[in-house]
Design an enzyme around this catalytic site. Structure first.
Site, PDB file in Angstrom:
ATOM      1  N   TYR A 136       0.853  -1.192   0.000  1.00 23.21           N
ATOM      2  CA  TYR A 136       0.000   0.000   0.000  1.00 23.21           C
ATOM      3  C   TYR A 136       0.887   1.240   0.000  1.00 23.21           C
ATOM      4  O   TYR A 136       1.587   1.527   0.950  1.00 23.21           O
ATOM      5  CB  TYR A 136      -0.927   0.022   1.214  1.00 23.21           C
ATOM      6  CG  TYR A 136      -1.874  -1.145   1.303  1.00 23.21           C
ATOM      7  CD1 TYR A 136      -2.182  -1.931   0.192  1.00 23.21           C
ATOM      8  CD2 TYR A 136      -2.479  -1.482   2.518  1.00 23.21           C
ATOM      9  CE1 TYR A 136      -3.052  -3.002   0.278  1.00 23.21           C
ATOM     10  CE2 TYR A 136      -3.364  -2.552   2.614  1.00 23.21           C
ATOM     11  CZ  TYR A 136      -3.634  -3.314   1.497  1.00 23.21           C
ATOM     12  OH  TYR A 136      -4.487  -4.379   1.601  1.00 23.21           O
ATOM     13  N   SER A 154     -22.162   2.066  -0.130  1.00 24.54           N
ATOM     14  CA  SER A 154     -22.342   3.364   0.540  1.00 24.54           C
ATOM     15  C   SER A 154     -23.287   4.255  -0.257  1.00 24.54           C
ATOM     16  O   SER A 154     -24.230   4.816   0.295  1.00 24.54           O
ATOM     17  CB  SER A 154     -20.995   4.070   0.721  1.00 24.54           C
ATOM     18  OG  SER A 154     -20.147   3.294   1.526  1.00 24.54           O
ATOM     19  N   GLY A 173     -18.157  -3.656  -0.717  1.00 26.45           N
ATOM     20  CA  GLY A 173     -18.051  -3.668  -2.170  1.00 26.45           C
ATOM     21  C   GLY A 173     -17.232  -2.517  -2.704  1.00 26.45           C
ATOM     22  O   GLY A 173     -17.610  -1.874  -3.683  1.00 26.45           O
TER      23      GLY A 173
END
Length: 344
Positions: free
Chosen positions: A62, A216, A211
């Site tokens: 990351y 959201s 997802g």
């Protein structure tokens, strides 16, 4: 939600206890979208820990690397003692190209580098981020076992491993957790991976339980992707699939309105209701979204509501793959037999 209100669960059978919901930290570094304010991200991590969400998830890839450095800064001043820290190894970028590696020398080098970036003496849960299909899993786990004996890591995890790979790994050293994508629009793991984990007493960590943000706001999410957001390449977010998938969001939203919660809280609650051996790790970069996410712990679903959600979120009701074909995922991967290995 008060810290005491976030329940604790056990992952695996080796003694790891974590908050029932974790915090995925990937989005806090330049990986999906524009750079974030470092002080704001550290403040968010501290807020999460103060709220009782103490299971923090990162990876050396990351950033790459910058997310671990961020976590290292956030863990200063006594915070380290309050958290369960998970990071990962296994994806190497050389010359702009991703390579999956699980050879012993790489495992050790990656662990040492993560310890340095995180500025800690020991990693609580160390995952193989993706399985190296060239190296027998027994060889990789053998090196991780040595790292446990040396006190550099406490517990071993796998991500995107097949059922047979999980079994072979667990025979070398107990696996504490398997990280997998599990949500209302990714349910293929329920067929074989989840039952295997339960048979062996391995904890389940669900990434992308919303997802990748879809639950959201639905299809509107795609309108907010920046140019470098890797979600742009995901088939499920392509226009030809998104219009179909938007119907799933609409149905989930309708149930959420009846329940008096948000669609994301409902989607998260569904994952929580899969069992006390499951810990979702939704990621966010906003405090208000974090607060909404822990509200999912208070949403109770009846068997009838679970059945209704599962009927509208069946595997054939989602269009598009969960990764672009060009992405190096090695989803649910197998490795060659141990007999094939010739150490360098």
């Amino acid at each position: 939600m008060a810290a005491s209100a976030v329940r604790r669960i056990k992952l695996g059978s080796q003694g790891l206890e974590v908050s029932a919901q974790g915090l995925g930290c990937m989005g806090m570094s330049p990986f999906s979208g524009p750079p974030k304010s470092e002080p704001d991200m550290i403040a968010l991590i501290h807020h999460a820990v103060d709220s009782g969400v103490t299971f923090l998830d990162t990876s050396d890839i990351y950033g790459p690397h910058t997310n671990e450095i961020l976590l290292g800064k956030a863990l200063k001043g006594g915070v380290r003692q309050k958290v369960e820290l998970a990071t990962k190894f296994g994806i190497s970028f050389t010359g702009g190209k991703a390579e999956i590696r699980g050879d012993p020398a790489y495992v050790r080098t990656a662990c040492e580098a993560s310890l340095k970036r995180l500025d800690v003496d020991c990693i609580d849960l160390y995952y193989q981020h993706r399985v190296d299909t060239r190296v027998p899993i027994e060889v990789t786990i053998g090196e991780l076992k040595k790292l446990i004996e040396e006190g550099k890591i406490k517990y071993i995890g796998l991500s995107e491993a097949s059922a047979s790979t999980i079994r072979r790994a667990h025979a070398v050293h107990p696996i504490t957790a398997v990280q997998l994508e599990w949500s209302l629009w990714t349910r293929d793991v329920e067929a074989e991976i989840v039952p295997t984990c339960r048979e062996l007493g391995i904890g389940i960590v669900a990434y992308s339980p919303l997802g990748r943000g879809f639950f959201s706001v639905g299809s509107k999410l795609a309108e907010s992707f920046s140019e470098d957001d890797f979600r742009r390449s995901i088939p499920r977010f392509q226009p030809e699939n998104l219009a179909h998938n938007a119907k799933l969001f609409d149905q989930v939203n309708e149930i959420a309105q009846r329940k008096g919660c948000t669609p994301s809280q409902l989607a998260l609650a569904w994952v929580h209701h899969q069992g006390d051996d499951v810990c979702p790790i939704p990621g966010t970069t906003k405090t208000e979204n974090f607060n909404q996410n822990i509200g999912a712990l208070s949403v109770k679903l009846t068997p009838e509501e679970m059945a209704e959600l599962e009927s509208i979120a069946s595997a054939d009701n989602v269009k598009g793959g969960r990764y672009a074909s060009s992405m190096p995922t090695w989803e649910n991967s197998d490795t060659p037999p141990l007999s094939s290995w010739k150490a360098a």
